[in-house]
Design a protein around this motif. Structure first.
Motif, PDB file in Angstrom:
ATOM      1  N   GLY A  91       0.802  -1.192   0.000  1.00  0.00           N
ATOM      2  CA  GLY A  91       0.000   0.000   0.000  1.00  0.00           C
ATOM      3  C   GLY A  91       0.842   1.251   0.000  1.00  0.00           C
ATOM      4  O   GLY A  91       2.067   1.210  -0.025  1.00  0.00           O
ATOM      5  N   ALA A 109       4.109   1.846   7.861  1.00  0.00           N
ATOM      6  CA  ALA A 109       3.401   0.878   8.707  1.00  0.00           C
ATOM      7  C   ALA A 109       4.378  -0.131   9.304  1.00  0.00           C
ATOM      8  O   ALA A 109       4.306  -0.442  10.495  1.00  0.00           O
ATOM      9  CB  ALA A 109       2.322   0.162   7.896  1.00  0.00           C
ATOM     10  N   ASP A 145      -1.707  -5.841   9.649  1.00  0.00           N
ATOM     11  CA  ASP A 145      -2.390  -6.812   8.793  1.00  0.00           C
ATOM     12  C   ASP A 145      -1.448  -7.581   7.873  1.00  0.00           C
ATOM     13  O   ASP A 145      -1.604  -8.778   7.680  1.00  0.00           O
ATOM     14  CB  ASP A 145      -3.532  -6.157   8.007  1.00  0.00           C
ATOM     15  N   LEU A 198      -4.490   4.932  12.438  1.00  0.00           N
ATOM     16  CA  LEU A 198      -4.906   5.222  11.070  1.00  0.00           C
ATOM     17  C   LEU A 198      -3.799   6.013  10.392  1.00  0.00           C
ATOM     18  O   LEU A 198      -3.490   7.127  10.811  1.00  0.00           O
ATOM     19  CB  LEU A 198      -6.210   6.020  11.111  1.00  0.00           C
ATOM     20  N   THR A 224      -3.288   8.499   4.152  1.00  0.00           N
ATOM     21  CA  THR A 224      -2.613   8.608   2.865  1.00  0.00           C
ATOM     22  C   THR A 224      -3.594   9.189   1.866  1.00  0.00           C
ATOM     23  O   THR A 224      -4.792   9.299   2.145  1.00  0.00           O
ATOM     24  CB  THR A 224      -2.133   7.228   2.365  1.00  0.00           C
ATOM     25  N   TYR A 267      -6.477   6.715   1.280  1.00  0.00           N
ATOM     26  CA  TYR A 267      -6.998   5.940   2.412  1.00  0.00           C
ATOM     27  C   TYR A 267      -8.517   5.769   2.369  1.00  0.00           C
ATOM     28  O   TYR A 267      -9.024   4.661   2.480  1.00  0.00           O
ATOM     29  CB  TYR A 267      -6.584   6.559   3.759  1.00  0.00           C
ATOM     30  N   ARG A 288      -9.937   3.362  -0.461  1.00  0.00           N
ATOM     31  CA  ARG A 288      -9.520   1.956  -0.540  1.00  0.00           C
ATOM     32  C   ARG A 288     -10.469   1.078   0.278  1.00  0.00           C
ATOM     33  O   ARG A 288     -10.699   1.336   1.462  1.00  0.00           O
ATOM     34  CB  ARG A 288      -8.092   1.806  -0.051  1.00  0.00           C
ATOM     35  N   CYS A 334      -9.157  -0.418   3.637  1.00  0.00           N
ATOM     36  CA  CYS A 334      -8.920   0.643   4.624  1.00  0.00           C
ATOM     37  C   CYS A 334     -10.250   1.096   5.222  1.00  0.00           C
ATOM     38  O   CYS A 334     -10.366   1.267   6.436  1.00  0.00           O
ATOM     39  CB  CYS A 334      -8.208   1.826   3.970  1.00  0.00           C
ATOM     40  N   GLU A 375     -11.597  -1.547   7.604  1.00  0.00           N
ATOM     41  CA  GLU A 375     -10.886  -1.538   8.893  1.00  0.00           C
ATOM     42  C   GLU A 375     -11.299  -0.332   9.737  1.00  0.00           C
ATOM     43  O   GLU A 375     -11.548  -0.456  10.934  1.00  0.00           O
ATOM     44  CB  GLU A 375      -9.371  -1.544   8.677  1.00  0.00           C
ATOM     45  N   PHE A 376     -11.367   0.839   9.111  1.00  0.00           N
ATOM     46  CA  PHE A 376     -11.775   2.044   9.828  1.00  0.00           C
ATOM     47  C   PHE A 376     -13.180   1.873  10.402  1.00  0.00           C
ATOM     48  O   PHE A 376     -13.429   2.169  11.579  1.00  0.00           O
ATOM     49  CB  PHE A 376     -11.719   3.259   8.892  1.00  0.00           C
ATOM     50  N   THR A 424      -4.600   9.220  14.578  1.00  0.00           N
ATOM     51  CA  THR A 424      -4.243   9.456  13.180  1.00  0.00           C
ATOM     52  C   THR A 424      -2.799   9.923  13.059  1.00  0.00           C
ATOM     53  O   THR A 424      -2.328  10.755  13.838  1.00  0.00           O
ATOM     54  CB  THR A 424      -5.171  10.495  12.526  1.00  0.00           C
TER      55      THR A 424
END
Length: 147
Positions: free
Chosen positions: A1, A7, A23, A46, A49, A52, A55, A58, A61-62, A74
């Motif tokens: 990503g 990350a 992940d 978080l 990007t 973000y 996607r 993303c 997950e959020f 963030t």
């Protein structure tokens, strides 16, 4: 990503396998396994990007983090192609399209707390980023005058 390097650096900076979940470090990279990782986390970090909020994974997950009332901290890479204002605007628009009131509020307010800039190439700055992330996560007491 887009933020894979950041990350991975954060993963090791924040404790690797003992305290942090990432992940891409999982054996099972399926959707359900990722959702279980979010559900089992105390804090959702978080990494903002350019793409973000566009996607699919993303967003999932959020939304899982919001649904399970995770503390969301963030952060952002120092060289985003898009300004944070534009990224937050994408989130606000997503929130307006969202029928779930709690999710809509989360999307619209994600920019209310200043995102932490990830300056990880310098050890002194990396340590300061780590401390700020841990403070905002609730794992370290906030220093007087910090957010």
């Amino acid at each position: 990503g887009e933020a894979a390097a950041e990350a991975a650096e954060l993963f090791f900076l924040l404790g690797g396998y003992g305290e942090a979940w990432l992940d891409v470090k999982m054996d099972d990279k399926g959707t359900e396994a990722m959702m279980e990782g979010v559900r089992g986390s105390k804090v959702f970090l978080l990494i903002l990007t350019d793409q973000y909020f566009k996607r699919e994974f993303c967003i999932k997950e959020f939304e899982m983090a919001v649904k399970h009332s995770k503390k969301i901290v963030t952060v952002h890479p120092p060289k985003a192609k898009t300004s944070l204002t534009q990224i937050f605007e994408s989130a606000r628009i997503k929130g307006e399209e969202c029928p779930d009131a709690n999710l809509a509020r989360a999307y619209k307010t994600i920019g209310d707390t200043e995102a932490i800039e990830l300056l990880l190439t310098n050890p002194t700055y990396a340590a300061a980023c780590k401390d700020l992330i841990l403070q905002r996560s609730g794992f370290l007491p906030a220093r007087k005058g910090s957010q």
